[in-house]
Design an enzyme around this catalytic site. Sequence first.
Site, PDB file in Angstrom:
ATOM      1  N   ARG A 219     -10.657  89.358  -6.244  1.00 35.36           N
ATOM      2  CA  ARG A 219     -11.142  89.636  -7.802  1.00 35.36           C
ATOM      3  C   ARG A 219     -11.411  90.755  -7.946  1.00 35.36           C
ATOM      4  O   ARG A 219     -11.638  91.827  -7.217  1.00 35.36           O
ATOM      5  CB  ARG A 219     -12.601  88.964  -7.889  1.00 35.36           C
ATOM      6  CG  ARG A 219     -12.691  87.167  -7.942  1.00 35.36           C
ATOM      7  CD  ARG A 219     -11.758  86.719  -9.243  1.00 35.36           C
ATOM      8  NE  ARG A 219     -11.978  85.344  -9.198  1.00 35.36           N
ATOM      9  CZ  ARG A 219     -10.874  84.494  -8.945  1.00 35.36           C
ATOM     10  NH1 ARG A 219      -9.708  85.046  -8.367  1.00 35.36           N
ATOM     11  NH2 ARG A 219     -10.819  83.319  -9.126  1.00 35.36           N
ATOM     12  N   HIS A 267      -2.035  87.901 -11.761  1.00 35.78           N
ATOM     13  CA  HIS A 267      -3.010  86.692 -11.183  1.00 35.78           C
ATOM     14  C   HIS A 267      -1.884  85.681 -10.777  1.00 35.78           C
ATOM     15  O   HIS A 267      -2.262  84.615 -11.221  1.00 35.78           O
ATOM     16  CB  HIS A 267      -3.992  86.518 -11.997  1.00 35.78           C
ATOM     17  CG  HIS A 267      -5.112  85.792 -11.394  1.00 35.78           C
ATOM     18  ND1 HIS A 267      -6.393  85.813 -11.960  1.00 35.78           N
ATOM     19  CD2 HIS A 267      -5.243  84.707 -10.338  1.00 35.78           C
ATOM     20  CE1 HIS A 267      -7.151  84.944 -10.979  1.00 35.78           C
ATOM     21  NE2 HIS A 267      -6.333  84.611 -10.231  1.00 35.78           N
TER      22      HIS A 267
HETATM   23  P1  NAP Z   1     -14.301  81.081   0.712  1.00 36.17           P
HETATM   24  O1  NAP Z   1     -13.417  80.144   1.755  1.00 36.17           O
HETATM   25  O2  NAP Z   1     -15.817  80.695   0.197  1.00 36.17           O
HETATM   26  O3  NAP Z   1     -14.380  82.281   1.523  1.00 36.17           O
HETATM   27  C1  NAP Z   1     -15.109  83.660   0.993  1.00 36.17           C
HETATM   28  C2  NAP Z   1     -15.275  84.616   2.340  1.00 36.17           C
HETATM   29  O4  NAP Z   1     -15.989  85.568   1.633  1.00 36.17           O
HETATM   30  C3  NAP Z   1     -16.271  84.100   3.359  1.00 36.17           C
HETATM   31  O5  NAP Z   1     -15.722  84.469   4.553  1.00 36.17           O
HETATM   32  C4  NAP Z   1     -17.448  84.665   2.926  1.00 36.17           C
HETATM   33  O6  NAP Z   1     -18.343  84.813   4.044  1.00 36.17           O
HETATM   34  C5  NAP Z   1     -17.254  86.161   2.396  1.00 36.17           C
HETATM   35  N1  NAP Z   1     -18.178  86.662   1.794  1.00 36.17           N
HETATM   36  C6  NAP Z   1     -18.604  85.890   0.543  1.00 36.17           C
HETATM   37  N2  NAP Z   1     -19.803  86.832   0.184  1.00 36.17           N
HETATM   38  C7  NAP Z   1     -19.793  87.904   0.934  1.00 36.17           C
HETATM   39  C8  NAP Z   1     -20.706  89.033   1.255  1.00 36.17           C
HETATM   40  N3  NAP Z   1     -21.519  89.490   0.431  1.00 36.17           N
HETATM   41  N4  NAP Z   1     -20.200  89.789   2.169  1.00 36.17           N
HETATM   42  C9  NAP Z   1     -19.324  89.654   2.953  1.00 36.17           C
HETATM   43  N5  NAP Z   1     -18.476  88.579   3.020  1.00 36.17           N
HETATM   44  C10 NAP Z   1     -18.848  87.832   1.905  1.00 36.17           C
HETATM   45  O7  NAP Z   1     -13.209  81.586  -0.369  1.00 36.17           O
HETATM   46  P2  NAP Z   1     -11.663  81.439  -0.503  1.00 36.17           P
HETATM   47  O8  NAP Z   1     -11.090  80.199  -0.802  1.00 36.17           O
HETATM   48  O9  NAP Z   1     -11.130  82.293   0.858  1.00 36.17           O
HETATM   49  O10 NAP Z   1     -11.381  82.427  -1.651  1.00 36.17           O
HETATM   50  C11 NAP Z   1     -11.982  83.689  -1.742  1.00 36.17           C
HETATM   51  C12 NAP Z   1     -11.436  84.271  -3.124  1.00 36.17           C
HETATM   52  O11 NAP Z   1     -10.153  84.570  -3.347  1.00 36.17           O
HETATM   53  C13 NAP Z   1     -11.956  83.182  -4.229  1.00 36.17           C
HETATM   54  O12 NAP Z   1     -13.217  83.368  -4.469  1.00 36.17           O
HETATM   55  C14 NAP Z   1     -11.127  83.993  -5.436  1.00 36.17           C
HETATM   56  O13 NAP Z   1     -12.091  85.128  -5.980  1.00 36.17           O
HETATM   57  C15 NAP Z   1      -9.929  84.497  -4.891  1.00 36.17           C
HETATM   58  N6  NAP Z   1      -8.606  83.739  -5.135  1.00 36.17           N
HETATM   59  C16 NAP Z   1      -7.607  84.578  -5.878  1.00 36.17           C
HETATM   60  C17 NAP Z   1      -6.508  83.719  -6.156  1.00 36.17           C
HETATM   61  C18 NAP Z   1      -5.482  84.646  -6.705  1.00 36.17           C
HETATM   62  O14 NAP Z   1      -4.618  84.129  -7.214  1.00 36.17           O
HETATM   63  N7  NAP Z   1      -5.396  85.774  -6.932  1.00 36.17           N
HETATM   64  C19 NAP Z   1      -6.395  82.534  -5.975  1.00 36.17           C
HETATM   65  C20 NAP Z   1      -7.332  81.918  -5.254  1.00 36.17           C
HETATM   66  C21 NAP Z   1      -8.543  82.484  -4.756  1.00 36.17           C
HETATM   67  P3  NAP Z   1     -18.788  83.973   5.039  1.00 36.17           P
HETATM   68  O15 NAP Z   1     -17.553  83.256   5.968  1.00 36.17           O
HETATM   69  O16 NAP Z   1     -19.840  84.453   6.237  1.00 36.17           O
HETATM   70  O17 NAP Z   1     -19.506  82.818   4.082  1.00 36.17           O
END
Ligand code: NAP
Length: 304
Positions: A219, A267
Amino acid sequence: MPLILFAAPTLWPEYRDALPDALSDAGIDARITLEADPAQVDYIVYAPASPLQDFTPYTRTKAVLNLWAGVERIVGNPTLTQPLCRMVDPGLTEGMVEWVVGHTLRHHLGMDRHIVNPARVWDPTCPPLARERPVTILGMGALGSACADALRSLNFPVTGWSRTEKPGQLHGEHGLRKALSSAQILVTLLPKTPETENLLNADRLSLLPNGAVILNPGRGALIDDDALLNALDAGHICHATLDVFRVEPLPQDHPFWSHPRVTVTPHIAADSRAVTSSRVIAENVRRGEAGEPFLHLVDRALGY
Ligand code: NAP
């Protein structure tokens, strides 16, 4: 028969066939509608651009099923008291892995030198091997860990950092500083939450090795724009490939567009794919109907 409100009308053409097929494969006889009496709706399929913003009248709704992985635009909605599930879609994950691996290899191999070489410079310097190029991934969730697996399979040494303690990964401020200090390529795959906003400020960016590259498909708000521009101008950060921005579309006059060390992608790193994400929606409806726990429930307090 459960009533599903598809509250993302612009996406309906993509899901018109895929969602009924997935529900039928999951053994669910459901009615899908684009408009309904809120008091009759059992599930809401949702996307952040949806016109639906007031969830108060949806009194019998068992879950709101988000079509996107990121939930920052809905998680704080005070009218939303129903369970919220985010999207963990194998198709989306595959897309993210391809984007991250592709852009990692671009910078690792120095491809730009050969693709644009108007002076016809014959520089026979070979790039290092992947095993000599440490990569750090901030955020080791569904997407970060899939990218880590793919990069490791190419021999990149990958350091992962996330919020909670896990074997073989770093966490906490000390862990973050360590993860940054070794990152020749940094990939940010964190959700946008109050804790992650501006996580990469001037102080933390300064910990990256000279010449580091940043890939941000997470993000826009994870990185302080001005601090990044300063680090790029100083040459400390060699390049930033950015897929996400504080304001999207990225305004025409934003300095990222013209900066020689920035690549903007609009994006497109990873999108939910109708066939695979419909299966995730169908599985959650099946679970809801069977009284089983939902998959990918969002923790409202944590914001992801
Ligand atoms: P996820 O499975 O919820 O994983 C989030 C990760 O971030 C987890 O490892 C979590 O830690 C970590 N995290 C959250 N808050 C944190 C903090 N304060 N300090 C350190 N680590 C933290 O999410 P995901 O499915 O992988 O997706 C991640 C992000 O990618 C989405 O939220 C979205 O913003 C982005 N995204 C972008 C696109 C694009 O096209 N550009 C597409 C899809 C998603 P824990 O493992 O300890 O919970």
